[in-house]
Design a protein around this motif. Structure first.
Motif, short mmCIF file in Angstrom:
data_model
loop_
_atom_site.label_atom_id
_atom_site.label_comp_id
_atom_site.label_asym_id
_atom_site.label_seq_id
_atom_site.Cartn_x
_atom_site.Cartn_y
_atom_site.Cartn_z
N ILE A 146 9.41 56.22 36.19
CA ILE A 146 8.69 54.94 36.22
C ILE A 146 7.69 54.99 37.37
O ILE A 146 7.68 55.94 38.16
CB ILE A 146 9.63 53.74 36.38
CG1 ILE A 146 10.41 53.83 37.69
CG2 ILE A 146 10.59 53.63 35.20
CD1 ILE A 146 11.23 52.58 37.98
N GLY A 147 6.84 53.97 37.46
CA GLY A 147 5.75 54.00 38.42
C GLY A 147 6.16 53.99 39.88
O GLY A 147 5.44 54.48 40.73
N GLY A 148 7.32 53.41 40.17
CA GLY A 148 7.77 53.28 41.54
C GLY A 148 8.76 52.14 41.64
O GLY A 148 9.46 51.83 40.67
N LEU A 149 8.81 51.49 42.78
CA LEU A 149 9.72 50.37 43.00
C LEU A 149 9.05 49.07 42.59
O LEU A 149 7.87 48.84 42.89
CB LEU A 149 10.13 50.32 44.48
CG LEU A 149 11.08 49.20 44.88
CD1 LEU A 149 12.45 49.39 44.23
CD2 LEU A 149 11.22 49.15 46.41
N ILE A 166 10.80 61.08 58.31
CA ILE A 166 10.07 61.62 57.18
C ILE A 166 9.78 60.51 56.18
O ILE A 166 10.69 59.82 55.73
CB ILE A 166 10.89 62.73 56.48
CG1 ILE A 166 11.24 63.84 57.48
CG2 ILE A 166 10.13 63.30 55.29
CD1 ILE A 166 12.28 64.81 56.97
N ALA A 167 8.52 60.32 55.83
CA ALA A 167 8.14 59.32 54.84
C ALA A 167 8.48 59.82 53.44
O ALA A 167 8.55 61.02 53.19
CB ALA A 167 6.66 59.00 54.93
N THR A 168 8.69 58.87 52.51
CA THR A 168 9.02 59.21 51.13
C THR A 168 8.03 58.54 50.19
O THR A 168 7.72 57.35 50.36
CB THR A 168 10.44 58.75 50.77
OG1 THR A 168 11.39 59.43 51.60
CG2 THR A 168 10.77 59.04 49.31
N ALA A 169 7.55 59.29 49.21
CA ALA A 169 6.65 58.75 48.18
C ALA A 169 7.36 58.81 46.83
O ALA A 169 7.81 59.88 46.41
CB ALA A 169 5.36 59.54 48.12
N LEU A 170 7.48 57.65 46.17
CA LEU A 170 8.04 57.57 44.82
C LEU A 170 6.89 57.39 43.84
O LEU A 170 6.05 56.51 44.02
CB LEU A 170 9.00 56.37 44.71
CG LEU A 170 10.11 56.27 45.75
CD1 LEU A 170 10.86 54.95 45.59
CD2 LEU A 170 11.07 57.43 45.64
N PHE A 171 6.85 58.22 42.81
CA PHE A 171 5.74 58.14 41.86
C PHE A 171 6.22 58.56 40.48
O PHE A 171 7.28 59.16 40.32
CB PHE A 171 4.59 59.05 42.31
CG PHE A 171 4.93 60.51 42.31
CD1 PHE A 171 4.63 61.32 41.21
CD2 PHE A 171 5.57 61.09 43.39
CE1 PHE A 171 4.95 62.67 41.21
CE2 PHE A 171 5.89 62.44 43.39
CZ PHE A 171 5.59 63.22 42.29
N CYS A 172 5.41 58.25 39.48
CA CYS A 172 5.77 58.57 38.10
C CYS A 172 5.35 59.99 37.76
O CYS A 172 4.16 60.30 37.72
CB CYS A 172 5.12 57.58 37.14
SG CYS A 172 5.59 57.88 35.41
N GLY A 173 6.33 60.85 37.51
CA GLY A 173 6.04 62.23 37.16
C GLY A 173 5.63 62.42 35.72
O GLY A 173 5.26 63.52 35.32
N HIS A 188 -0.26 56.72 43.79
CA HIS A 188 -0.05 55.56 42.93
C HIS A 188 1.46 55.42 42.77
O HIS A 188 2.06 56.02 41.88
CB HIS A 188 -0.72 55.76 41.56
CG HIS A 188 -2.21 55.80 41.62
ND1 HIS A 188 -3.00 54.67 41.48
CD2 HIS A 188 -3.06 56.84 41.82
CE1 HIS A 188 -4.27 55.03 41.57
NE2 HIS A 188 -4.34 56.33 41.78
N GLY A 189 2.06 54.66 43.62
CA GLY A 189 3.51 54.52 43.62
C GLY A 189 3.96 53.77 44.85
O GLY A 189 3.20 52.97 45.42
#
Length: 388
Positions: free
Chosen positions: A181-184, A238-245, A260-261
């Motif tokens: 999904i796109g993220g949170l 450490i930063a975290t990036a959630l994105f749509c794979g 974009h996430g």
């Protein structure tokens, strides 16, 4: 809801990242002639991102699920028992590595870890040294749980949390988690009132509770476990990036440092968090060094080499914390993790690094304490101020 709900934002500066790819992005409808049981349609863009990162002198470590799905495809086994999943993971691991090897133009290395490998200091150092060397050689490490033997780790969210641990292990600047999904979102993505959450400053218990939900049929973790992983990474700076794979455009944007996430901010400085831990880790021994080693460590940020070690106190093991002193006053000016045991350092002390293997019959590296595992203390020996 889709990745298009998220506006572009800049990624933090990074030179080394850990990319976690879940099985929901790899398993599915498999085209004719594909015998792996893994579908490359989403992985192609992710592999291109990895290759483009390398072209920019950046390093990516891949934490990839999918071994169970690949193993199930090979033998056509149904069911979902623990022992069966362990067997399927073992069957599918080779297919998973081959799958990624076909997508990238460099050697792919398989690394299987359990959480115990990351808790035990000696095994931790062994794993980190191996990964550091693989990156130096230009290989792509593909990391997975050692599911065939790790009973406790085959549970919801294992590879999300493993990815956070690996990010700390390799001193990554960024953790990238590819989701389906796109993220949170502020609510369940199917809820018409849900709005994208593009930045999270801190993972709170309330946020974790709100993110709880069922895992995907093929995955082993939902959004909660990804936020748990982000919290662990954040605590290590450490930063975290959630994105749509699943969205090729979203993955391509990462190549231009645009996300974009959802970005989960780091909590403080990454190196500062590690150094703080080293300051207070219980010491199991002491290394006395000469003036040249003191100057190299204190003024040049170098590693401690065996030639600079004068004497060894205590009976410590590889991976234990040690104090580093100089001069007759034995004033402690640094602390670090020993790359060799006390008995081994006694044998190589005052020798050149290229003599280590001849003296011990093996070699973990050229340093007794690597600079990444060393912290200088505020107080330095007064008499060393005049050293050249």
């Amino acid at each position: 809801m889709s990745a298009g709900d998220f506006n572009a934002q800049p990624l933090p500066d990074w030179r080394r990242a850990v990319l976690k790819v879940g099985s929901s992005l790899l398993a599915g409808d498999v085209g004719a002639g594909n015998a792996s049981g893994l579908d490359p349609r989403h992985a192609v863009a992710l592999a291109h991102f990895i290759e483009q990162s390398r072209a920019r002198q950046r390093e990516v470590v891949l934490v990839s699920s999918g071994a169970v799905a690949a193993g199930r495809h090979r033998v056509g086994a149904g069911g979902d028992g623990l022992v069966l999943r362990q067997a399927l993971a073992s069957l599918g691991q080779a297919s998973l590595v081959t799958f990624w090897q076909q997508l990238v133009d460099r050697p792919v290395a398989q690394v299987l870890l359990t959480h115990d490998d990351l808790r035990n200091r000696r095994r931790y150092l062994n794993a980190r040294a191996t990964l550091r060397e693989l990156l130096r050689l230009g290989a792509l490490p593909v990391i997975n749980e050692n599911d065939a033997v790790a009973v406790d780790e085959l549970k919801l969210g294992d590879n999300d949390n493993l990815a956070a641990a690996v990010a700390s292990l390799v001193d990554a600047d960024l953790l990238l988690i590819a989701t389906d999904i796109g993220g949170l979102y502020s609510a369940h993505p199917r809820d018409p009132s849900a709005r994208p959450v593009e930045r999270v400053e801190k993972i709170t218990p309330e946020l974790l509770e709100a993110a709880s939900g069922g895992a995907g049929m093929l995955g082993t973790g939902g959004m909660r476990t990804k936020l748990e992983a982000a919290a662990k990474a954040g605590a290590a700076g450490i930063a975290t990036a959630l994105f749509c794979g699943r969205e090729a455009d979203v993955v391509r944007a990462l190549e231009h440092d645009r996300l974009h996430g959802t970005l989960v901010a780091a909590q403080g400085d990454r190196l500062r968090a590690r150094k703080q831990w080293l300051r207070h880790a219980p010491a199991s021994g002491r290394l006395q060094v000469d003036a040249g080693a003191f100057a190299a460590l204190h003024r040049q940020g170098a590693s401690l080499l065996p030639g600079g070690v004068v004497s060894v106190e205590g009976d410590f093991r590889r991976g234990d914390a040690v104090e580093i002193v100089t001069g007759t006053e034995s004033a402690v000016f640094a602390r670090g993790l020993a790359q060799y045991s006390a008995s081994e350092i006694r044998r190589i002390a005052r020798h050149h690094s290229n003599e280590i293997e001849g003296l011990l019959g093996f070699r973990y590296g050229e340093s007794v304490v690597h600079r990444d595992d060393l912290v200088l203390l505020d107080a330095a020996p007064a008499h060393t101020e005049t050293m050249p």
